[in-house]
Design an enzyme around this catalytic site. Structure first.
Site, short mmCIF file in Angstrom:
data_model
loop_
_atom_site.label_atom_id
_atom_site.label_comp_id
_atom_site.label_asym_id
_atom_site.label_seq_id
_atom_site.Cartn_x
_atom_site.Cartn_y
_atom_site.Cartn_z
N HIS A 1 0.85 -1.19 0.00
CA HIS A 1 0.00 0.00 0.00
C HIS A 1 0.88 1.24 0.00
O HIS A 1 1.94 1.25 0.64
CB HIS A 1 -0.90 0.02 1.24
CG HIS A 1 -2.07 0.93 1.08
ND1 HIS A 1 -1.99 2.28 1.36
CD2 HIS A 1 -3.32 0.70 0.64
CE1 HIS A 1 -3.16 2.83 1.11
NE2 HIS A 1 -3.99 1.91 0.67
N ASP B 1 -7.89 -5.60 -0.04
CA ASP B 1 -8.34 -6.49 -1.11
C ASP B 1 -7.92 -7.94 -0.93
O ASP B 1 -8.34 -8.80 -1.70
CB ASP B 1 -7.80 -5.98 -2.46
CG ASP B 1 -8.37 -4.62 -2.83
OD1 ASP B 1 -9.57 -4.42 -2.64
OD2 ASP B 1 -7.60 -3.77 -3.32
#
Ligand code: CMC
Length: 392
Positions: free
Chosen positions: A270, A327
């Site tokens: 991320h 996700d």
């Protein structure tokens, strides 16, 4: 000029100030309007979080009831808009169907396109929130080849969403409380994430004073890519590929670490979190509960867990601070619920909608907003003289 800073991907550039969402990426903290994501996921509902993001405060019971009632009143889409779904190819991806439909809302709902009139902004807000689940389900029913199920406005937004996706026309739909609770929580966990790629897109398009529908449909397109929302379906495809190849997780991880072209551990890493994504921690728990009760997809969950275990102990991932993101586990839950893989990113979009709207509204009201217009470092040819075609 000397004043231009080069910052690919805007990794170090704040494009706006914002009072909506706070992230501390080193500590793994996410808060909306000051409330922690853990607190909201445990105690709130998607409708309430949508209200909180958009209007800035948790609603009173009266405010919540009136917001909820307005949402229920606007769930149906115009028949001509619904007919779009007859024209889309049956094997098309649902994401462009959804963004095209939101775009088309500018043509069907022309009485709420002003970006300066508060009442119009509010009407377009309600219409979008109410119709998005219906539009998402129309895309699902299209790809599944199933008849359209109309919303039943005695149900709340999440129950209705399950009905229009999984119910039968003209039959009452029995809501599975476990599934409704999980869906509601997943939407909360996706509801906003400050200036990510799709939200920045919504703000960028909106900064030209394009209307809310135009701005949000651009956000849906930005979300579609595999490095952003598209990662949730890419994770499932990755798990299936590993499982079918019988190579086992170790071998796949070698390919990731060798940086084979196009091979990443999807659902990991991320830009902002250099720690465990707090949303992923909550989702991992839900994945166990749902999958235990709803299907036999345990084999895939086991595979995902062993990939995570390998990654968290491996220097490659440790050195780069790569952890599971939102996700990584969601696709397994969506699959257990019965959604086809190409619908996963649409589910992300339904959840993210309140955040996009809240950020667009903040942008349009902010006196410091300027049209988004980044600069560049020119690397092309210096000035040269035109050469007639016969002499080239
Ligand atoms: N697998 C393997 N290596 C990775 C991964 C990954 N998933 N993510 C980052 N890296 C490596 C990358 O190769 C680079 O290595 P090096 O320093 O040797 O060049 C380093 O880690 C830093 O990565 P980056 O690409 O410069 O980081 P970024 O901040 O530009 O990208 C990201 C963030 C999310 C796009 C990236 O981590 C990624 O591609 N992850 C996989 C896709 C994914 O799961 N996306 C969902 C993001 S979360 C929710 C959402 O936005 O939808």
């Amino acid at each position: 000029t000397g004043r231009v800073t080069y910052d690919p991907g805007f990794a170090n550039t704040a494009s706006t100030s914002s009072a909506v969402t706070y992230i501390d990426g080193d500590e793994g903290i996410l808060r909306h309007r000051g409330y922690s994501i853990e607190d909201l996921a445990e105690n709130s509902t998607f409708v309430e979080v949508a209200y909180l993001l958009i209007y800035g405060e948790l609603p009173t019971q009266e405010q919540l009831d009136s917001f909820d009632a307005r949402l229920r009143r606007h769930t149906i889409v115009h028949e001509d808009l619904r007919r779009f779904f007859q024209a889309f190819p049956y094997d098309a991806h649902p994401m462009p169907m959804v963004s095209a439909s939101i775009m088309a809302m500018s043509t069907f709902y022309q009485d709420n396109l002003s970006v300066f009139d508060d009442e119009q902004i509010d009407l377009s807000t309600i219409r979008l929130l109410a119709k998005m689940p219906t539009i998402a389900a129309l895309a699902h029913r299209k790809v599944a080849g199933l008849p359209v199920v109309h919303p039943d406005n005695s149900l709340n937004i999440v129950e209705n969403f399950l009905r229009v996706n999984f119910g039968f026309p003209s039959e009452p739909y029995e809501v599975d409380p476990l599934m409704a609770k999980a869906m509601d929580q997943l939407f909360i966990l996706h509801a906003d994430h400050e200036q990510n790629c799709s939200t920045s897109t919504v703000r960028m398009v909106g900064s030209s004073q394009a209307n809310l529908f135009q701005s949000i449909s651009a956000g849906v397109n930005a979300l579609a890519g595999p490095l952003h929302g598209g990662a949730n379906s890419a994770v499932l495809e990755m798990l299936e590929e590993i499982s079918e190849s019988h190579d086992g997780p170790q071998k796949f991880m070698e390919r990731v670490k060798n940086k084979e072209q196009g091979v990443r551990l999807m659902g990991f890493g991320h830009r902002v979190y250099k720690n465990y994504d707090p949303r992923a921690a909550i989702i991992k728990k839900t994945a166990h509960e749902i999958i235990d009760q709803m299907s036999g997809a345990d084999e895939m969950l086991d595979l995902a867990m062993s990939l995570e275990e390998i990654a968290l102990a491996d220097d490659y991932f440790v050195e780069r601070s790569l952890y599971p993101n939102v996700d990584f586990y969601t696709g397994l839950i969506y699959k257990a619920m019965g959604f086809p893989t190409n619908m996963f990113t649409v589910l992300f979009a339904v959840g993210r909608l309140p955040g996009w709207i809240a950020q667009w509204r903040e942008m349009i009201k902010d006196p410091e907003t300027k049209i988004g217009r980044p600069r560049q470092i020119y690397t092309g040819e210096p000035e040269r003289k035109y050469v007639p075609i016969a002499e080239r």
